[in-house]
Design a protein around this motif. Structure first.
Motif, PDB file in Angstrom:
ATOM      1  N   ASP A 166       0.406  -1.588   0.257  1.00  0.00           N
ATOM      2  CA  ASP A 166      -0.519  -0.776   0.878  1.00  0.00           C
ATOM      3  C   ASP A 166      -0.053  -1.860   2.182  1.00  0.00           C
ATOM      4  OD1 ASP A 166      -2.054  -0.905  -0.734  1.00  0.00           O
ATOM      5  OD2 ASP A 166      -3.557  -3.629  -0.254  1.00  0.00           O
ATOM      6  N   ASP A 192       0.522   2.272   3.041  1.00  0.00           N
ATOM      7  CA  ASP A 192      -0.663   2.944   1.908  1.00  0.00           C
ATOM      8  C   ASP A 192       0.474   3.321   1.284  1.00  0.00           C
ATOM      9  OD1 ASP A 192      -2.449   2.975   0.087  1.00  0.00           O
ATOM     10  OD2 ASP A 192      -3.964   4.523   1.508  1.00  0.00           O
ATOM     11  N   THR A 206       2.149   8.281  -1.034  1.00  0.00           N
ATOM     12  CA  THR A 206       1.553   7.802   0.024  1.00  0.00           C
ATOM     13  C   THR A 206      -0.012   8.640   0.410  1.00  0.00           C
ATOM     14  OG1 THR A 206       1.657   8.119   2.421  1.00  0.00           O
ATOM     15  CG2 THR A 206       3.809   6.543   1.408  1.00  0.00           C
TER      16      THR A 206
END
Length: 321
Positions: A166, A192, A206
């Motif tokens: 994350d 991300d 991503t």
């Protein structure tokens, strides 16, 4: 739509491996790990190799002993040998009838696993990253050495020295890989991150797009990138906005950068399904869709076979012969 594998007879599926060699694909799914025999662009027999719902899978290739399979599950990381005990290579090309004997390594819930520097790197549900070694070459309850080497926020995927999370992409350090200084992880940017490819030029999928690592992270494609794979020899696959992007010998020198947008093309898969897991074997590219269809390309276009599973989460390939 291209024809399915139904046009390949049972007899052909039994003998095809003898002429083109064989690679086994291990596909992590909600029903367990499905083992699929592949030779060239032909898909042979397939079966459940493990029956615990799998979140990821990896194969550690060894030259003088059986290859080792690792399966990330909600309960633990499970590891154990595959093949016949002679380097993981099958004698007759048939799919092994017995399930691999897998043992938990003790990291609790595992979400991702990859291979780096002759060992597994595994991520647990809390973001801990662990190096999993076989003591003296063996793997099992009393022969597996597990070292925690760092922590990330929301681990999602591991490939080579790279971890997708994350909070971006992280890289395992050199001398620190065995945990000598308490943390072997270095943050290398982005956010991300859903997937990474650590063979050759580093790649990252991503929420904002597909990136390659040059002088910093460079954009290869905008969009929602969910998966990426590379063979370390200039070939790569990526899933972006539901399409499969390919970088191959026909287009990899399309511009000076080599990995920017012009070096990729959209593949014409034989099914209208979203690619979920990507991988490479010797001379073959493999994509498994979210609907459970395995697609393979050996250079003459994609062939496919429905596996009858859902919840596809990862793939690893092992050379059999």
């Amino acid at each position: 739509m291209a024809p399915a594998e139904d046009d390949i007879s049972i007899e052909e599926k039994r003998v095809y491996a003898g002429s083109a060699g064989r690679t086994d694909a291990y596909v992590a799914t909600g029903a367990g790990v499905v083992r699929v025999a592949i030779s060239g662009d032909k898909v042979g027999e397939f079966e459940l190799a493990t029956r615990d719902p799998a979140r990821d899978v990896a194969v550690l290739a060894r030259s003088n002993a059986s290859d080792i399979l690792a399966v990330a599950t909600d309960e633990d990381l499970l590891v154990g040998p595959i093949g016949d005990g002679r380097g993981g290579k099958s004698v007759d090309g048939g799919v092994a009838g017995d399930d691999p004997a897998l043992s938990p390594v003790g990291i609790d819930s595992a979400v991702a696993v990859g291979v780096h520097d002759g060992a597994f790197l595994a991520a647990d549900a809390a973001g801990g990253i662990h190096r999993v070694d076989g003591d003296g070459g063996g793997y099992g309850p009393s022969a597996t050495d597990v070292t925690r080497i760092g922590t990330v926020n929301g681990a999602r995927a591991v490939d080579g020295p790279l971890v997708a999370a994350d909070d971006g992409v992280h890289r395992v350090g050199g001398a620190a890989i065995r945990g000598d200084d308490g943390s072997a992880l270095e943050s290398v940017g982005l956010a991300d991150a859903r997937d990474v490819a650590g063979a050759g030029v580093p790649l990252a999928a991503t929420a904002d797009g597909l990136y390659w690592l040059g002088n910093g992270w460079m954009s290869a494609s905008d969009g929602d990138a969910t998966a990426v794979a590379a063979d370390g020899d200039g070939h790569a696959l990526a899933a972006v906005d539901g399409d499969l992007l390919v970088r191959d010998g026909e287009n990899r020198d399309a511009d000076d950068a080599g990995w920017a947008a012009d070096a990729w093309r959209v593949a014409d898969l034989p099914v209208e399904e979203r690619p979920a897991a990507l991988g490479y074997g010797p001379g073959v590219s493999v994509a498994v869709t979210d609907a459970g269809t395995l697609c393979v390309d050996a250079g003459d276009g994609w062939r496919h076979q429905a596996l009858g599973v859902s919840g596809v989460a990862g793939i690893a390939l092992a050379v059999v012969e």
